[in-house]
Design an enzyme around this catalytic site. Structure first.
Site, PDB file in Angstrom:
ATOM      1  N   GLN A 122       3.015  10.096   0.902  1.00 59.19           N
ATOM      2  CA  GLN A 122       4.319   9.432   1.032  1.00 59.19           C
ATOM      3  C   GLN A 122       5.244   9.714  -0.148  1.00 59.19           C
ATOM      4  O   GLN A 122       6.434   9.437  -0.071  1.00 59.19           O
ATOM      5  CB  GLN A 122       4.135   7.915   1.173  1.00 59.19           C
ATOM      6  N   CYS A 145       5.624   0.172   7.376  1.00 57.76           N
ATOM      7  CA  CYS A 145       5.307   1.320   6.522  1.00 57.76           C
ATOM      8  C   CYS A 145       6.542   1.682   5.719  1.00 57.76           C
ATOM      9  O   CYS A 145       7.643   1.701   6.257  1.00 57.76           O
ATOM     10  CB  CYS A 145       4.880   2.494   7.393  1.00 57.76           C
ATOM     11  N   LEU A 146       6.364   1.950   4.428  1.00 62.22           N
ATOM     12  CA  LEU A 146       7.499   2.278   3.572  1.00 62.22           C
ATOM     13  C   LEU A 146       8.173   3.584   4.009  1.00 62.22           C
ATOM     14  O   LEU A 146       9.317   3.835   3.650  1.00 62.22           O
ATOM     15  CB  LEU A 146       7.053   2.379   2.103  1.00 62.22           C
ATOM     16  N   GLY A 186       0.834  -1.195   0.000  1.00 65.28           N
ATOM     17  CA  GLY A 186       0.000   0.000   0.000  1.00 65.28           C
ATOM     18  C   GLY A 186       0.867   1.242   0.000  1.00 65.28           C
ATOM     19  O   GLY A 186       1.996   1.220   0.501  1.00 65.28           O
ATOM     20  N   HIS A 231      -4.723   1.897   7.360  1.00 68.06           N
ATOM     21  CA  HIS A 231      -3.352   2.414   7.430  1.00 68.06           C
ATOM     22  C   HIS A 231      -3.132   3.503   6.369  1.00 68.06           C
ATOM     23  O   HIS A 231      -2.594   4.567   6.668  1.00 68.06           O
ATOM     24  CB  HIS A 231      -2.378   1.239   7.228  1.00 68.06           C
ATOM     25  N   GLU A 232      -3.578   3.227   5.139  1.00 66.40           N
ATOM     26  CA  GLU A 232      -3.343   4.190   4.048  1.00 66.40           C
ATOM     27  C   GLU A 232      -4.219   5.435   4.187  1.00 66.40           C
ATOM     28  O   GLU A 232      -3.780   6.550   3.895  1.00 66.40           O
ATOM     29  CB  GLU A 232      -3.557   3.532   2.682  1.00 66.40           C
ATOM     30  N   HIS A 234      -2.729   7.896   6.475  1.00 60.72           N
ATOM     31  CA  HIS A 234      -1.691   8.731   5.856  1.00 60.72           C
ATOM     32  C   HIS A 234      -2.291  10.022   5.280  1.00 60.72           C
ATOM     33  O   HIS A 234      -1.648  11.067   5.282  1.00 60.72           O
ATOM     34  CB  HIS A 234      -1.008   7.977   4.703  1.00 60.72           C
TER      35      HIS A 234
HETATM   36 NI    NI Z   1       2.383   3.552   5.582  1.00 63.16          NI
END
Ligand code: NI
Length: 175
Positions: free
Chosen positions: A54, A96-97, A49, A138-139, A142
């Site tokens: 991000q 998380c990236l 995701g 989660h997304e 963000h």
């Molecule tokens: Ni994330």
């Protein structure tokens, strides 16, 4: 349509803390291009995701793929919103990236009802649980400047952020 990768912002980049704005009709072309690049970036990471903030965009746009590796199921969600959440909670490990190498058990509602628009403007609504449910929450977090570590106790969060800062610093010295 470009599938050129985008650099992923890392904590503590302040842009990860901004609230994203709704995608409007005039954004169509940029959203099409941005979502293709976000998917390419996500698959290359690899991740399941990615949210527009991000990669430094302030739009309410997320991409995800929780399908099996040999049968990709890319999803692009424009202006996703959580309409309802179950009272029952579930715990699942998240990463998380934007916080590479950091993982923690996070407690969230077990099921959520989510509404969004597709790239074609079509409205979608679904009830999700399990990995998809977590990924969506989660997304969407963000888009509101919220990171998974914000769901942890302050002690655990600070420990994780300190560990990340140390690892990123070591990485810079290695390069
Ligand atoms: Ni994330």
């Amino acid at each position: 349509m470009s599938d050129e990768k985008l650099p992923i912002l890392l904590v503590p980049d302040a842009r990860l803390r901004l609230k994203a704005r709704a995608v409007e009709a005039g954004d169509d072309d940029s959203v099409r291009d941005l979502s293709a690049r976000m998917l390419a970036t996500m698959y290359a990471a690899p991740g399941i995701g990615l949210a527009a903030p991000q990669v430094g965009s302030g739009l309410r746009l997320i991409v995800l793929d929780v399908g099996p590796k040999d049968a990709p199921e890319p999803m692009v969600l424009v202006n996703p919103e959580i309409l309802a959440a179950s009272r029952e909670m579930a715990i699942r490990e998240e990463g998380c990236l934007s916080l590479p190498g950091q993982y923690a058990d996070v407690e969230r509602p077990e099921r959520v009802k989510v509404r969004w628009r597709g790239l074609d403007g079509m409205r979608h609504e679904t009830e999700a649980e399990g990995l998809l449910g977590v990924c969506l929450q989660h997304e969407i977090d963000h888009l509101n400047g919220v990171l998974f570590v914000d769901h942890l106790s302050p002690l655990k969060r600070n420990m994780m952020l300190r560990k990340l800062a140390k690892e990123l610093k070591a990485r810079t010295f290695d390069e």
